[in-house]
Design a protein around this motif. Structure first.
Motif, PDB file in Angstrom:
ATOM      1  N   GLU A 143      -3.273  -1.859  19.573  1.00 22.73           N
ATOM      2  CA  GLU A 143      -4.310  -1.139  20.304  1.00 22.73           C
ATOM      3  C   GLU A 143      -4.855  -1.911  21.496  1.00 22.73           C
ATOM      4  OE1 GLU A 143      -7.327   0.399  17.761  1.00 22.73           O
ATOM      5  OE2 GLU A 143      -5.926   1.522  16.508  1.00 22.73           O
ATOM      6  N   ALA A 144      -4.263  -3.084  21.801  1.00 21.46           N
ATOM      7  CA  ALA A 144      -4.642  -3.763  23.051  1.00 21.46           C
ATOM      8  C   ALA A 144      -4.207  -2.885  24.223  1.00 21.46           C
ATOM      9  CB  ALA A 144      -3.979  -5.133  23.129  1.00 21.46           C
ATOM     10  N   LYS A 145      -4.977  -2.895  25.288  1.00 20.95           N
ATOM     11  CA  LYS A 145      -4.707  -2.019  26.429  1.00 20.95           C
ATOM     12  C   LYS A 145      -4.476  -2.852  27.681  1.00 20.95           C
ATOM     13  CE  LYS A 145      -7.359   1.960  24.697  1.00 20.95           C
ATOM     14  NZ  LYS A 145      -7.677   1.343  23.389  1.00 20.95           N
ATOM     15  N   ARG A 147      -3.737  -2.375  31.943  1.00 18.74           N
ATOM     16  CA  ARG A 147      -3.838  -1.419  33.059  1.00 18.74           C
ATOM     17  C   ARG A 147      -2.764  -1.742  34.091  1.00 18.74           C
ATOM     18  NH1 ARG A 147      -7.590   2.060  34.932  1.00 18.74           N
ATOM     19  NH2 ARG A 147      -9.097   1.336  33.365  1.00 18.74           N
ATOM     20  N   ILE A 152      -2.404   3.402  31.857  1.00 16.99           N
ATOM     21  CA  ILE A 152      -2.967   2.414  30.937  1.00 16.99           C
ATOM     22  C   ILE A 152      -2.075   2.407  29.700  1.00 16.99           C
ATOM     23  CG2 ILE A 152      -4.958   1.796  29.516  1.00 16.99           C
ATOM     24  CD1 ILE A 152      -6.717   3.224  31.551  1.00 16.99           C
ATOM     25  N   TYR A 153      -1.614   1.237  29.317  1.00 12.66           N
ATOM     26  CA  TYR A 153      -0.650   1.120  28.233  1.00 12.66           C
ATOM     27  C   TYR A 153      -1.321   0.519  26.998  1.00 12.66           C
ATOM     28  CZ  TYR A 153       2.410   1.826  32.210  1.00 12.66           C
ATOM     29  OH  TYR A 153       2.997   2.334  33.339  1.00 12.66           O
ATOM     30  N   GLN A 154      -1.144   1.182  25.886  1.00 14.60           N
ATOM     31  CA  GLN A 154      -1.727   0.718  24.629  1.00 14.60           C
ATOM     32  C   GLN A 154      -0.617   0.203  23.717  1.00 14.60           C
ATOM     33  OE1 GLN A 154      -5.027   2.793  22.451  1.00 14.60           O
ATOM     34  NE2 GLN A 154      -3.419   3.190  20.940  1.00 14.60           N
ATOM     35  N   GLU A 156       1.300  -0.471  20.499  1.00 10.88           N
ATOM     36  CA  GLU A 156       1.390   0.202  19.206  1.00 10.88           C
ATOM     37  C   GLU A 156       1.968  -0.710  18.131  1.00 10.88           C
ATOM     38  OE1 GLU A 156      -0.023   2.953  18.895  1.00 10.88           O
ATOM     39  OE2 GLU A 156      -0.208   3.634  20.963  1.00 10.88           O
ATOM     40  N   ALA A 170       4.808   0.649  23.031  1.00 15.45           N
ATOM     41  CA  ALA A 170       3.516   0.950  23.654  1.00 15.45           C
ATOM     42  C   ALA A 170       3.483   2.419  24.047  1.00 15.45           C
ATOM     43  CB  ALA A 170       3.290   0.062  24.877  1.00 15.45           C
ATOM     44  N   THR A 171       2.286   2.900  24.340  1.00  7.00           N
ATOM     45  CA  THR A 171       2.080   4.288  24.754  1.00  7.00           C
ATOM     46  C   THR A 171       1.360   4.302  26.086  1.00  7.00           C
ATOM     47  OG1 THR A 171       1.931   5.054  22.465  1.00  7.00           O
ATOM     48  CG2 THR A 171       1.036   6.498  24.158  1.00  7.00           C
ATOM     49  N   LEU A 173      -1.155   5.946  28.029  1.00  5.80           N
ATOM     50  CA  LEU A 173      -2.248   6.850  27.688  1.00  5.80           C
ATOM     51  C   LEU A 173      -2.440   7.955  28.727  1.00  5.80           C
ATOM     52  CD1 LEU A 173      -4.893   4.303  26.319  1.00  5.80           C
ATOM     53  CD2 LEU A 173      -3.186   5.628  25.058  1.00  5.80           C
TER      54      LEU A 173
END
Length: 808
Positions: A143-145, A147, A152-154, A156, A170-171, A173
């Motif tokens: 869940e680190a994000k 930019r 913005i990449y989270q 997973e 990663a996702t 967002l």
């Protein structure tokens, strides 16, 4: 004998099972561990018991993202210990990446990337940023994000290591789509703050390529869709949305499946050569905007080659080019050699090890060597073996390009081996439960067909075109720069330094005009008055005291928190000697083979070497010249002299300018003479031709380029390979045999070497201005003007190297 006759149903069942096995292997390779999740979603809960039965019944063991965790060497466990004991040839070590990157950290595994403790550190507390054992940067927590420009990449899920970085799912967002994120670290024990900054700057400009003509061509090369340099952490990231970005590496494939056969190695070579042919032969635009004719991969290894199974066998993908992967090599490491020939040689070595499935012979406790006949497996086809030896460079023929090599491969006789035993040799299994097994196989067949239909629907939604996110582009033209304040303003730069020269020198842009005149004419709103100062320190003080709006300089070290800077071009120091056409055979460029090391320069400019014969050259005394601007002299001190004692000796020789006696012989010469660069050109050639003196000097490449009375030497820092400041337009290096006068226009500064800082005396020019919203943004807007394509073309005409290497 009748009992041993083949059973038709059994043969059919085996064939169906093989087809199902291939189909499911392909699915698992395509979408990784997501296939298991997909099965759990689409199959009703009462039927979940069929999932393990399905896999067990057809024996699926395809490589997938789940089997990618904790990649080790594709050897048995005892081989890992053996590799640490035997002397592995450096070429082999680079292909398997045996040597750890960061030895200053006392990792219990010897390699922080392959150690579990950084992962366990984050699992214990997601706020832990460093390994609890060795203080190496820990993995990114879930869940680190991050930019980036495109979203913005989270984070997973942490997957594992690959090459010189760590891989995450990663996702994005912004659109909810999955991507693969690779994290690189720049640990502070190996990199100084200045080295970290240079690393991040060059990474952002080079991490990613695209075809220069704008075409989108899929030739199985995976490149980043975005590159991010973390402004706060010692980390950089690349984002990839390629469907194969999370495919297993060749190393992990061999770990699970073992060695390849002749047909598999041939297919591997054919696909890889096809990709290299495109990579080496086409024009590419780097992320910085540099257009390059052909690129070597430079980092072919068992970790930069990805493999995805399909119905015909597999696809091979290339990723992690040295262009950005090697940005994170230790500054003390010897620079790697990138070339087309090196790529072909590496490919040949990899093909040899594919036949063995590893690099060591456990029985004899040695590493395997293609030069040794006994190390080849007996079943390798002779023609294919000769082809691989040719690739490596030890065969009867040397391939000059991937295209030639691939054509030669296609001409080899095809001898595809059949790995499955013939059906006639299959023992029929006569058991009471035979009918039940056939019934189970039929059920599995129906279930698989249903799943394939559902999978097709799912993939059609997954692979829908993504919304395009345009990157912010700089204006093409000066008139498009917004927010330019109106009025009269002053700014400064060091007297006689690079900016003073390119700004005020006549005829650089066009006959009868200067860069200052052209810039003022193209934006009359902001009227700038240039007032030079003696040093960058004086200029910084004037900016802080609000006596001037901004400073243009290359000395952009620690500016504090109240000043910021924006780079707009590159320049560099060139070290040069006389280039005499009257006596070229005995000239210094020929005697020095066109190159010199930092260590030799340090000895020369501190008075320890006074005659060229001390370096194996002609018996000529050395005379020293330096430019009159502080900018060039300070860069020379920082990059070459470095330590306080050497700098003090250097300054004393400048100050006294008296004869200095060598410790090795009785030869004497004068001290160091400061002189304007263009006066130095004339003096250096006169010294050689009229006074029998071998002078040496340095100055900015923007002034040295195009002057054929002197020869700029290639420079080697430490154990690194020499890098020349000039390169021919056909990509070949400039050598002492090049006619610098008559061949003008056929050579230019090596833009890539300067932009990537590969040339060791390259430096950036920047606008330094106050971080103060109460003041007019004069400096910030002037930097924006200089970064437009229109201004970059003007800067290129003055001899500077644009941020993009060359203007479009």
């Amino acid at each position: 004998m009748a009992d041993k006759s083949p059973n038709i149903l059994q043969k059919l069942g085996q064939r169906i099972g093989n087809v199902f096995k291939t189909i499911l292997s392909t699915i698992d390779g395509l979408i990784g561990s997501g296939f298991n999740n997909f099965l759990l979603k689409v199959i009703p809960k009462p039927l979940h018991f069929l999932i393990p039965f399905l896999k067990d019944d057809v024996g699926i063991k395809a490589p997938s993202i789940s089997s990618f965790k904790g990649i080790g060497l594709p050897e048995q466990k005892e081989a890992k210990a053996l590799i640490e004991q035997i002397a592995v040839e450096p070429r082999t070590a680079s292909l398997w990446q045996v040597k750890p990157l960061y030895t200053k950290y006392r990792c219990i595994e010897g390699n922080p990337f392959r150690c579990e403790v950084p992962r366990e550190t984050v699992e214990e507390d997601p706020n832990n940023r460093y390994c609890l054992k060795c203080q190496f940067p820990a993995i990114l927590p879930p869940e680190a994000k991050l930019r980036g420009r495109d979203g913005i990449y989270q984070i997973e899920n942490y997957i594992g290591c690959r090459g010189q970085g760590r891989i995450y799912e990663a996702t994005n967002l912004n659109d909810g789509l999955s991507v693969v994120l690779k994290e690189y670290v720049i640990p502070d024990r190996d990199f100084s703050p200045d080295e970290t900054k240079l690393c991040k700057d060059s990474f952002e400009q080079l991490a990613g390529i695209s075809l220069a003509d704008g075409r989108v061509q899929d030739f199985r090369l995976i490149t980043p869709s975005e590159a991010i340099a973390d402004p706060k952490e010692e980390r950089c990231y690349v984002i990839s949305d390629h469907p194969a970005a999370d495919a297993p590496t060749l190393a992990s494939y061999l770990a699970g499946y073992g060695a390849m056969n002749n047909w598999q190695v041939r297919q591997f070579l054919s696909q890889t050569l096809q990709t290299l042919e495109s990579l080496h032969g086409q024009k590419y635009t780097l992320r910085s905007g540099i257009v390059q004719q052909g690129l070597p991969h430079g980092n072919l290894s068992f970790y930069s080659l990805l493999i995805k199974p399909n119905l015909q066998g597999f696809y091979i993908y290339l990723t992690d080019l040295a262009l950005w992967e090697h940005r994170f090599n230790s500054p003390l490491a010897q620079p790697a050699i990138y070339s087309v020939n090196r790529d072909l040689e590496d490919l040949g070595y990899i093909a040899f090890y594919l036949f063995r499935g590893g690099i060591v012979d456990l029985d004899n406790r040695i590493y395997l060597d293609p030069n040794v006949e006994e190390h080849w497996i007996p079943s390798v086809q002779p023609a294919l073996k000769t082809f691989i030896l040719n690739l490596i460079g030890i065969g009867p023929i040397k391939y000059e390009s991937a295209e030639i090599a691939r054509r030669a491969l296609l001409k080899l006789p095809v001898e595809r081996a059949i790995d499955l035993p013939p059906l006639e040799d299959v023992e029929p299994e006569v058991k009471p439960k035979k009918k039940r097994r056939w019934l189970r196989t039929a059920i599995v067949a129906g279930l698989v067909l249903l799943l394939l239909l559902l999978l097709g629907w799912w993939l059609s939604n997954l692979l829908k075109p993504r919304p395009s996110l345009s990157n912010e582009a700089l204006p093409c033209c000066i008139e498009q720069v917004s927010g330019i304040p109106a009025g009269k303003f002053t700014y400064t730069a060091e007297k006689n330094a690079t900016w003073s020269y390119v700004l005020l020198q006549d005829n650089l842009i066009a006959k009868g005009t200067t860069l200052e005149t052209e810039l003022q004419k193209r934006q009359p709103k902001m009227q700038l008055s240039f007032q030079p100062v003696l040093s960058a320190v004086d200029g910084i003080k004037k900016v802080k005291d609000q006596e001037t709006e901004f400073l243009v300089t290359s000395l952009i070290g620690d500016l504090g928190t109240d000043l910021v800077y924006k780079e707009f071009a590159y320049d560099g120091l060139a070290v040069f000697v006389a280039f005499s056409y009257a006596d070229r055979a005995k000239s210094l460029p020929t005697a020095l083979k066109g190159q010199i090391t930092f260590a030799q320069l340090k000895q020369i400019f501190t008075g320890q070497i006074l005659n060229w014969k001390q370096l194996g050259g002609p018996d000529l005394p050395i005379k020293l010249y330096i430019p009159t601007d502080e900018e060039s002299v300070r860069i020379f001190e920082q990059r070459i002299l470095k330590d306080r004692e050497a700098i003090e000796s250097f300054r004393q020789m400048i100050k006294q300018n008296v004869p200095t006696r060598s410790l090795l012989d009785d030869t004497t010469t004068e001290g160091i003479t400061p002189l304007q660069t263009f006066d130095t050109f004339r003096q250096v050639i006169r010294d050689f031709e009229d006074r029998n003196i071998g002078s040496i000097a340095f100055g900015s490449i923007s002034r040295v380029f195009g002057q054929c009375s002197v020869y700029p030497l290639a420079l080697a820092d430490g154990n690194g390979s020499p890098v020349a400041p000039l390169i021919k337009t056909n990509g070949e290096p400039v050598t002492p045999t090049t006619d610098l006068c008559n061949d003008k226009g056929s050579y230019n500064p090596d833009a890539i070497a300067f932009v990537t800082q590969h040339y060791p005396l390259s430096y950036q020019l920047a606008v330094v201005y106050p971080r103060d919203n109460r003041r007019d943004p004069v400096g910030e807007r002037f930097a924006a003007i200089l970064k437009t394509d229109e201004a970059q073309k003007l800067l290129q005409k003055t001899g500077l190297i644009p941020l993009q290497g060359k203007s479009k």
